[in-house]
Motif scaffolding. Sequence first.
Motif, PDB file in Angstrom:
ATOM      1  N   GLY A  46      41.026  44.884  37.660  1.00 23.49           N
ATOM      2  CA  GLY A  46      41.015  45.752  36.483  1.00 23.49           C
ATOM      3  C   GLY A  46      41.016  47.225  36.775  1.00 23.49           C
ATOM      4  N   PHE A  47      41.220  47.630  38.038  1.00 22.11           N
ATOM      5  CA  PHE A  47      41.240  49.060  38.335  1.00 22.11           C
ATOM      6  C   PHE A  47      42.576  49.489  38.934  1.00 22.11           C
ATOM      7  CE2 PHE A  47      40.442  52.746  41.108  1.00 22.11           C
ATOM      8  CZ  PHE A  47      39.942  53.627  40.155  1.00 22.11           C
ATOM      9  N   LEU A  48      43.074  48.759  39.927  1.00 22.29           N
ATOM     10  CA  LEU A  48      44.376  49.119  40.490  1.00 22.29           C
ATOM     11  C   LEU A  48      45.462  49.026  39.417  1.00 22.29           C
ATOM     12  CD1 LEU A  48      44.231  47.335  43.981  1.00 22.29           C
ATOM     13  CD2 LEU A  48      43.632  49.686  43.387  1.00 22.29           C
ATOM     14  N   VAL A  49      45.326  48.049  38.539  1.00 22.43           N
ATOM     15  CA  VAL A  49      46.130  47.969  37.321  1.00 22.43           C
ATOM     16  C   VAL A  49      45.133  47.774  36.178  1.00 22.43           C
ATOM     17  CG1 VAL A  49      47.947  46.775  36.070  1.00 22.43           C
ATOM     18  CG2 VAL A  49      48.042  46.903  38.580  1.00 22.43           C
ATOM     19  N   LEU A  50      45.046  48.747  35.265  1.00 18.28           N
ATOM     20  CA  LEU A  50      44.059  48.672  34.191  1.00 18.28           C
ATOM     21  C   LEU A  50      44.389  47.521  33.244  1.00 18.28           C
ATOM     22  CD1 LEU A  50      43.630  52.461  33.317  1.00 18.28           C
ATOM     23  CD2 LEU A  50      42.374  51.083  34.984  1.00 18.28           C
ATOM     24  N   PHE A  51      43.319  46.937  32.694  1.00 16.88           N
ATOM     25  CA  PHE A  51      43.503  45.817  31.773  1.00 16.88           C
ATOM     26  C   PHE A  51      44.435  46.196  30.626  1.00 16.88           C
ATOM     27  CE2 PHE A  51      39.057  44.335  33.134  1.00 16.88           C
ATOM     28  CZ  PHE A  51      39.585  43.546  34.150  1.00 16.88           C
ATOM     29  N   ASN A  52      44.273  47.437  30.103  1.00 14.89           N
ATOM     30  CA  ASN A  52      45.089  47.870  28.958  1.00 14.89           C
ATOM     31  C   ASN A  52      46.556  48.068  29.314  1.00 14.89           C
ATOM     32  OD1 ASN A  52      42.900  47.871  27.244  1.00 14.89           O
ATOM     33  ND2 ASN A  52      42.392  50.030  27.629  1.00 14.89           N
ATOM     34  N   HIS A  53      46.848  48.196  30.621  1.00 11.20           N
ATOM     35  CA  HIS A  53      48.212  48.452  31.048  1.00 11.20           C
ATOM     36  C   HIS A  53      48.925  47.192  31.524  1.00 11.20           C
ATOM     37  CE1 HIS A  53      46.973  52.903  31.971  1.00 11.20           C
ATOM     38  NE2 HIS A  53      46.863  52.575  30.688  1.00 11.20           N
ATOM     39  N   MET A  54      48.220  46.079  31.561  1.00  7.78           N
ATOM     40  CA  MET A  54      48.816  44.835  32.058  1.00  7.78           C
ATOM     41  C   MET A  54      49.626  44.147  30.971  1.00  7.78           C
ATOM     42  SD  MET A  54      45.905  42.856  34.265  1.00  7.78           S
ATOM     43  CE  MET A  54      45.149  43.561  35.718  1.00  7.78           C
ATOM     44  N   PRO A  55      50.726  43.475  31.355  1.00  6.38           N
ATOM     45  CA  PRO A  55      51.383  42.575  30.398  1.00  6.38           C
ATOM     46  C   PRO A  55      50.388  41.499  29.958  1.00  6.38           C
ATOM     47  CG  PRO A  55      52.758  42.923  32.338  1.00  6.38           C
ATOM     48  CD  PRO A  55      51.439  43.541  32.643  1.00  6.38           C
ATOM     49  N   ARG A  56      50.524  41.074  28.716  1.00  2.00           N
ATOM     50  CA  ARG A  56      49.512  40.166  28.167  1.00  2.00           C
ATOM     51  C   ARG A  56      49.422  38.857  28.936  1.00  2.00           C
ATOM     52  NH1 ARG A  56      44.997  41.423  25.805  1.00  2.00           N
ATOM     53  NH2 ARG A  56      44.126  39.626  24.670  1.00  2.00           N
ATOM     54  N   MET A 102      34.775  54.036  29.903  1.00  2.70           N
ATOM     55  CA  MET A 102      34.577  52.618  29.599  1.00  2.70           C
ATOM     56  C   MET A 102      35.698  52.105  28.699  1.00  2.70           C
ATOM     57  SD  MET A 102      31.724  51.474  31.052  1.00  2.70           S
ATOM     58  CE  MET A 102      31.031  50.185  30.058  1.00  2.70           C
ATOM     59  N   LYS A 103      36.115  52.940  27.749  1.00  3.91           N
ATOM     60  CA  LYS A 103      37.187  52.529  26.848  1.00  3.91           C
ATOM     61  C   LYS A 103      38.517  52.458  27.577  1.00  3.91           C
ATOM     62  CE  LYS A 103      39.380  53.739  22.464  1.00  3.91           C
ATOM     63  NZ  LYS A 103      39.405  54.705  21.327  1.00  3.91           N
ATOM     64  N   GLU A 104      38.748  53.420  28.491  1.00  2.00           N
ATOM     65  CA  GLU A 104      39.990  53.437  29.243  1.00  2.00           C
ATOM     66  C   GLU A 104      40.106  52.214  30.148  1.00  2.00           C
ATOM     67  OE1 GLU A 104      43.714  54.846  30.465  1.00  2.00           O
ATOM     68  OE2 GLU A 104      42.433  55.425  28.783  1.00  2.00           O
ATOM     69  N   LEU A 105      38.952  51.791  30.699  1.00  2.00           N
ATOM     70  CA  LEU A 105      38.927  50.620  31.584  1.00  2.00           C
ATOM     71  C   LEU A 105      38.856  49.313  30.816  1.00  2.00           C
ATOM     72  CD1 LEU A 105      36.438  51.899  34.325  1.00  2.00           C
ATOM     73  CD2 LEU A 105      38.915  51.630  34.560  1.00  2.00           C
ATOM     74  N   ALA A 106      38.721  49.387  29.482  1.00  2.00           N
ATOM     75  CA  ALA A 106      38.604  48.194  28.637  1.00  2.00           C
ATOM     76  C   ALA A 106      37.411  47.342  29.059  1.00  2.00           C
ATOM     77  CB  ALA A 106      39.891  47.384  28.666  1.00  2.00           C
ATOM     78  N   MET A 107      36.287  48.046  29.334  1.00  2.00           N
ATOM     79  CA  MET A 107      35.059  47.358  29.732  1.00  2.00           C
ATOM     80  C   MET A 107      33.957  47.693  28.747  1.00  2.00           C
ATOM     81  SD  MET A 107      35.094  47.959  33.860  1.00  2.00           S
ATOM     82  CE  MET A 107      36.440  47.379  34.879  1.00  2.00           C
ATOM     83  N   SER A 108      33.136  46.711  28.468  1.00  2.00           N
ATOM     84  CA  SER A 108      32.045  46.894  27.505  1.00  2.00           C
ATOM     85  C   SER A 108      30.719  46.564  28.164  1.00  2.00           C
ATOM     86  CB  SER A 108      32.265  45.983  26.289  1.00  2.00           C
ATOM     87  OG  SER A 108      31.122  45.985  25.464  1.00  2.00           O
ATOM     88  N   ASP A 109      29.692  47.380  27.899  1.00  2.00           N
ATOM     89  CA  ASP A 109      28.391  47.099  28.505  1.00  2.00           C
ATOM     90  C   ASP A 109      27.760  45.831  27.947  1.00  2.00           C
ATOM     91  OD1 ASP A 109      27.779  47.999  26.027  1.00  2.00           O
ATOM     92  OD2 ASP A 109      26.604  49.736  26.680  1.00  2.00           O
ATOM     93  N   GLU A 110      28.312  45.325  26.853  1.00  2.00           N
ATOM     94  CA  GLU A 110      27.797  44.072  26.317  1.00  2.00           C
ATOM     95  C   GLU A 110      28.155  42.883  27.213  1.00  2.00           C
ATOM     96  OE1 GLU A 110      29.406  43.749  22.447  1.00  2.00           O
ATOM     97  OE2 GLU A 110      28.257  45.428  21.613  1.00  2.00           O
ATOM     98  N   ASN A 111      29.123  43.077  28.117  1.00  2.00           N
ATOM     99  CA  ASN A 111      29.586  41.975  28.971  1.00  2.00           C
ATOM    100  C   ASN A 111      28.827  41.862  30.290  1.00  2.00           C
ATOM    101  OD1 ASN A 111      31.542  41.288  27.128  1.00  2.00           O
ATOM    102  ND2 ASN A 111      33.163  42.464  28.141  1.00  2.00           N
ATOM    103  N   TYR A 112      27.813  42.719  30.517  1.00  2.00           N
ATOM    104  CA  TYR A 112      27.152  42.708  31.830  1.00  2.00           C
ATOM    105  C   TYR A 112      26.579  41.335  32.162  1.00  2.00           C
ATOM    106  CZ  TYR A 112      23.839  43.547  35.570  1.00  2.00           C
ATOM    107  OH  TYR A 112      23.138  43.465  36.750  1.00  2.00           O
ATOM    108  N   TRP A 113      25.761  40.800  31.282  1.00  2.00           N
ATOM    109  CA  TRP A 113      25.096  39.528  31.597  1.00  2.00           C
ATOM    110  C   TRP A 113      26.076  38.363  31.598  1.00  2.00           C
ATOM    111  CZ3 TRP A 113      20.936  40.016  34.099  1.00  2.00           C
ATOM    112  CH2 TRP A 113      20.064  41.087  33.837  1.00  2.00           C
TER     113      TRP A 113
END
Length: 592
Positions: free
Chosen positions: A507-517, A553-564
């Motif tokens: 999710g960093f070398l290719v961001l989740f938001n930039h990947m083909p679905r 966090m928004k750019e990386l498409a990551m949410s702190d709710e997903n930690y656990w």
Amino acid sequence: MCQRAVLVNLPKSESLDIEFNDIGLTVTTGFRRTTKQILHGVSGCFKSGELTAIMGPSGAGKSSLLNILTGFERGGVTGVMKFRCKQGERDWAAYKKESCYIQQDDNLLPLFSVQEVMRMACDLKLGDNLNSKAKQIVIDDVLELLDLGKTKETRCDRLSGGQRKRLSIALELVDNPPVMFLDEPTTGLDSSATLQVVAILQSLARGGRTIVCTVHQPSATVYEMFDHVYLLAEGRCMYQGDAKNTVAYLRRLGLQCPVYHNPADYMIEVVSREYGDFNERLAGAATEAPLAWRAASPVKRLLYHSDSLVKFSSEEGKTTVLIRPPSELSRFWVLLERCFVQLFRDWTVTQLKLALHLFVGVLLGLLYVDSGSSGAKTVSNVCFMLVNAVYICYTSLMPAILKFPQEVPVLRKERFNNWYKLRTYYAAFLVSNIPVQTFMVVAYSVTAYFMSSQPAEWWRFGMFLLVAVLIALTAEGFGLALGTTVNPVNGTFLGAIGTCAALVFAGFLVLFNHMPRFMYYFTYTSYLRYALEAMVNSVYGFDRPNLPCPVIMKELAMSDENYWFNVAVLMVHFVGLRFIAYFTLKRRLSRL
């Protein structure tokens, strides 16, 4: 004053005679899966009190017959085997518990002394009802019997070839099995060491044991020490009888052994067709009168057996203790101690790895200095977390790939000879290895985390550290699964490729938001995806003030709710891969 132990045989551990009839072996070879018959209906009897040599030229089927008699080879086998004692016939399970197989390679623990490996063998075989002093008397007796008394404090990797061979025998003698098989026990030894080893085996056989070994071409002196010779060629029996009767047997068939010629060499030359093809005549004669050339069994001087009573003589009287096999829980504690000592003494696993972790932690801390406290360096800081994950992954994965291939020979020998169950060893390995891995990750993370100015909140560091530990344990589980499935070369290749694939989908070398679905769904297979997201959550999530965290966090498409959730997925990977590694290890051992 306590005197030397007197070890007395009891009926419960009767000597065993091994009878086999019409044993055949067919194996599959080549890419086309063609079949080849190795043994052609061989029959014979190996008696207690005798030292038996299975002889023959290369490819005759010596090791195959030995593997069948020990249970090492089960597939493609036909025929009947019987195990007789004074109490009657024994079934296969009882026979397996009372026999041992000493292979050609002396698979010993190199980091332990002779005394230490002997003590571990006693603890794993004799149980807790013998006290420490009684076990030491047994150890001293066995070492003196095998002329190893002066090597007690010598490390196993510093023993000579003959000493290593005798130590392999000594380890199996502590519970005194009535049946012992040895594959090429004289290979690699000089004439003096060979004579000494065979003399010891002869002495052990005189104690009422059934001793069977394969040999290639012994000297004339060594050959005459065998009570029974079983000659194989082309998968058929050519002779079975006393070593001293071979010349007369061959003369009866019209084959005259030259004077001063080694009878063992002459037999091998004959069955190798150096004087013409006499194999059909030899095979027919061996089948017609299998017992005609067998001498009377030597006189037995029974020693002690695995379920025997050990009597300790003293001035005050006698004490009798019944030896019982230890429980698997007792064996677990012995193996756990062995694993910890081995980890401590292997400097490449502990000292070197710790030094490298501290060095790399300092290096990354200097390279990413202030990355954790500067809002302008958030991208670099996420890169720092990815580097952390990959570094921990590789340093846990690669050693694990090489771990079990190095230990499989020792594990195979000890498990096959009923020292312990595989699950007991595996549990001890896990319990000893997890704390060491955790300590290494803590040493690295403390250095790298605080030198790169990450948030100085202990709960955030604890969350970061939890993820780092789970990465190490998951990667190690992946390495163990590879190491027990393929060879080390292929394992390192597949491990590197697998880690690169996990890195691409992190999710960093290719961001989740930039990947083909359709490619995005592959990220769920990457444990580095969950690791990176959990690390980012621990540092930037949970309402951290003063930095534009929501933007990154928004750019990386990551949410702190997903930690656990990420932590839970990593734990599933960790547990699942350990189970996979156990079953692949079990499958590998069953195929060897």
